[in-house]
Enzyme design. Structure first.
Site, PDB file in Angstrom:
ATOM      1  N   LYS A 280       0.874  -1.524   0.049  1.00 34.53           N
ATOM      2  CA  LYS A 280      -0.016  -0.113  -0.098  1.00 34.53           C
ATOM      3  C   LYS A 280       0.748   1.123  -0.052  1.00 34.53           C
ATOM      4  O   LYS A 280       1.969   1.239   0.556  1.00 34.53           O
ATOM      5  CB  LYS A 280      -0.801   0.048   1.415  1.00 34.53           C
ATOM      6  N   ARG A 354     -10.345 -11.351   1.672  1.00 35.24           N
ATOM      7  CA  ARG A 354     -11.149 -12.562   1.277  1.00 35.24           C
ATOM      8  C   ARG A 354     -10.434 -13.905   1.076  1.00 35.24           C
ATOM      9  O   ARG A 354     -11.003 -14.820   1.291  1.00 35.24           O
ATOM     10  CB  ARG A 354     -11.564 -11.984  -0.090  1.00 35.24           C
TER      11      ARG A 354
HETATM   12  N1  BES Z   1      -8.106  -3.748   4.501  1.00 33.98           N
HETATM   13  C1  BES Z   1      -8.261  -3.433   2.974  1.00 33.98           C
HETATM   14  C2  BES Z   1      -9.571  -2.785   2.972  1.00 33.98           C
HETATM   15  C3  BES Z   1      -9.851  -1.323   3.388  1.00 33.98           C
HETATM   16  C4  BES Z   1      -9.356  -0.214   2.927  1.00 33.98           C
HETATM   17  C5  BES Z   1     -10.332  -1.284   4.691  1.00 33.98           C
HETATM   18  C6  BES Z   1      -9.576   1.052   3.425  1.00 33.98           C
HETATM   19  C7  BES Z   1     -10.345   0.103   5.459  1.00 33.98           C
HETATM   20  C8  BES Z   1      -9.921   1.164   4.517  1.00 33.98           C
HETATM   21  C9  BES Z   1      -8.298  -4.562   2.386  1.00 33.98           C
HETATM   22  O1  BES Z   1      -7.319  -5.626   2.482  1.00 33.98           O
HETATM   23  C10 BES Z   1      -7.827  -4.118   0.810  1.00 33.98           C
HETATM   24  O2  BES Z   1      -6.388  -3.739   0.778  1.00 33.98           O
HETATM   25  N2  BES Z   1      -8.759  -4.370  -0.140  1.00 33.98           N
HETATM   26  C11 BES Z   1      -8.094  -3.862  -1.520  1.00 33.98           C
HETATM   27  C12 BES Z   1      -8.709  -4.854  -2.420  1.00 33.98           C
HETATM   28  C13 BES Z   1      -8.318  -4.511  -3.849  1.00 33.98           C
HETATM   29  C14 BES Z   1      -6.875  -4.918  -3.902  1.00 33.98           C
HETATM   30  C15 BES Z   1      -8.988  -5.517  -4.720  1.00 33.98           C
HETATM   31  C16 BES Z   1      -8.770  -2.222  -1.563  1.00 33.98           C
HETATM   32  O3  BES Z   1      -9.643  -2.060  -1.301  1.00 33.98           O
HETATM   33  O4  BES Z   1      -8.112  -1.537  -2.348  1.00 33.98           O
HETATM   34 MN    MN Z   2      -5.592  -5.224   2.057  1.00 36.12          MN
END
Ligand code: BES
Ligand code: MN
Ligand code: ZN
Length: 499
Positions: A280, A354
């Site tokens: 990230k 997931r």
């Molecule tokens: N934990 C994150 C989702 C999240 C983002 C929660 C912001 C709270 C605030 C999750 O693991 C994630 O990174 N999801 C990705 C999925 C994508 C790569 C398909 C996302 O939402 O960008």
């Molecule tokens: Mn994630």
């Protein structure tokens, strides 16, 4: 901390502070008018006549009776128009009032029951909401502050005053339920707020098993060896980049009973989500300490369900790991085995929630559940869709979804549906495995749910709490940080399950 109900006339006894809820445009709370006026010798009447306090939702006014009445302080709090009153307004008013007084250093509070006497609202529900709002609103996460005593004053006593002897049992029951539900929500907040270095998968498992002892629940914690033996390839894949071993936590309340059927709650337990190899951006990455908020909600709800000893068989499941990059970490392109037998093509290691939930949902099938609810901070896309005011709900069973929606409305934890049509499943078809773990940007919250659906064969509801699990703005009964989202909803759902 003590929470109690007391029969008496509000304002008639000495107290550091008394909170009095007033409806907009109304003089004094129903049924207590005489007692209040006698005790406060018209002070309230004067203030209302001058017009400095109109009772608008959330308005507060602090009065100092200066000997005209026994309490040192009286805090008026507005409940808005009587005809638009809801239990969540009771929570909000109680939260604001409690917080205002705690900020002054007042740690012993008395309060009226907000909403008492409104048609359609039971006294116990009003008492419960009043206690919940006060305890949730006065919460502070100060565990890691070294100047405790100073900045970290905590509520010491809450006395809920009511004047109708005939309501004693209802009010007492509501106060007790409110205390249990609020305490459990605060446990969830504490877990979610805890930083990643303090709350590792091991730490989360320890907290869950400590809770289980207190609440008389059964608890099993599986370590890495056992997780390997069970065959949770997906949880192990996400864990590969972490030095901290994974945990799989099982909490259980009650016994299977053919009549009602087992409920299973599943909570995403990523104690820190860096994104892994698909790392990230640094901006706000620290918020990903909250990525185990689904797990926190399950631990909190299970505590309340145990303490209330609800007549239901409820199981809580938590797959716990960090998601970190490392030489051994799982990578985009990897194909991983799962407990269900299906294979997953990893497109993005940041879609790890997931992946770990796939194994937990497959494990849930062992209970032949009548309903499974998973809670996860799953997608940023859900935050884009609904903002921070609703949890996203998707599922494969209209009846259970309707029950969850009802529980959400009753507890002020609103959920809002997104469609889970077959077309969305097209986006997660893989050329090389049974499913891939991302479906591109369009409908990102939904393709996340569609992925999970591949691993369930029972009535199932998915709650995406990415937008509701924590807040960067102070709310009426929640300071910045974790909200404890899901606890109240799950407890209400379990309470209503037999009905
Ligand atoms: N934990 C994150 C989702 C999240 C983002 C929660 C912001 C709270 C605030 C999750 O693991 C994630 O990174 N999801 C990705 C999925 C994508 C790569 C398909 C996302 O939402 O960008
Ligand atoms: Mn994630
Ligand atoms: Zn995540």
């Amino acid at each position: 901390m003590t929470v109690e109900a007391k029969l008496g006339r509000v304002g008639a006894d000495a107290a550091d502070a008394v909170i009095v809820g007033l409806f907009e445009g109304e003089r004094l709370p129903d049924g207590r008018a005489t007692a209040m006026e006698n005790a406060l010798k018209g002070l309230l009447s004067d203030v209302l006549d001058i017009g400095d306090f109109k009772g608008k939702k959330g308005d507060t006014l602090l009065l100092y009776p200066r000997g005209a009445a026994p309490p040192k302080r009286v805090l008026l709090v507005g409940l808005g128009p009587r005809e638009r009153f809801t239990l969540d307004i009771a929570r909000q008013a109680a939260g604001k009032a409690g917080r205002a007084l705690l900020d002054l250093g007042v740690t012993r509070l008395m309060t009226t029951v907000h909403g008492l006497g409104i048609t359609g609202l039971s006294p116990d529900a009003c008492a419960q909401a009043t206690v919940e709002g006060t305890l949730l609103g006065t919460y502070r996460f100060s565990e890691f502050k070294t100047d405790n005593g100073q900045n970290g004053k905590r509520l010491d006593r809450l006395t809920v005053v009511y004047s109708h002897r005939g309501r004693a049992r209802a009010i007492q029951a509501g106060v007790e339920t409110g205390r249990i539900v609020a305490d459990s929500t605060l446990l969830a907040r504490d877990l979610s707020n805890a930083p990643g270095n303090a709350l590792t998968p091991r730490g989360l498992a320890d907290a869950a098993s400590k809770m289980a002892k207190r609440a008389h629940l059964a608890c099993q914690v599986f370590g890495k060896k056992e997780i390997e033996k069970i065959g949770m390839g997906a949880l192990l894949a996400v864990n590969r980049g972490s030095e901290e071993p994974p945990r799989f936590i099982v909490l259980e309340h009650g016994q299977p009973s053919g009549k009602q059927g087992t409920i299973v709650f599943v909570g995403k337990g990523i104690t820190f989500d860096s994104g892994g190899i698909s790392i990230k951006p640094g901006d706000r990455m620290e918020e990903m300490k909250h990525d185990m908020s689904g797990a926190a909600a399950v631990v909190g709800a299970m505590q309340a369900i145990g303490a209330l000893n609800l007549p239901a068989h409820v199981v809580g499941l938590i797959p716990a790991t960090e998601n970190l990059p490392d030489g051994r970490a799982y990578k985009p392109g990897d194909i991983i085995p799962t407990l269900a037998g299906k294979t997953i093509e990893v497109i993005n290691t940041d879609a790890e929630g997931r992946v770990v939930l796939a194994d937990a949902l497959a494990y849930a099938a062992r209970y032949k559940p009548a309903a499974v609810i998973d809670l996860a901070t799953l997608t940023g896309a859900c935050v884009v869709a609904l903002g921070h005011h609703a949890t996203g709900i998707m599922g494969n069973d209209e009846v259970v979804m309707a029950r969850v929606q009802r529980a959400g409305n009753a507890t002020g934890e609103r959920v809002w549906p997104l469609p889970l049509w077959d077309e969305y499943h097209e986006q997660i078809k893989s050329e090389v495995a049974d499913v891939k773990n991302t479906g591109g940007r369009p409908g990102g919250a939904i393709t996340g749910a569609a992925f999970l659906q591949k691993f369930v064969d029972y009535p199932w509801v998915h709650l995406d709490i990415a937008g509701t699990a924590y807040t960067d703005r102070e709310q009426p009964y929640c300071p910045k940080g974790a909200t404890g989202a899901g606890v109240r909803l799950l407890v209400q759902f379990a309470k209503d399950w037999g009905k």
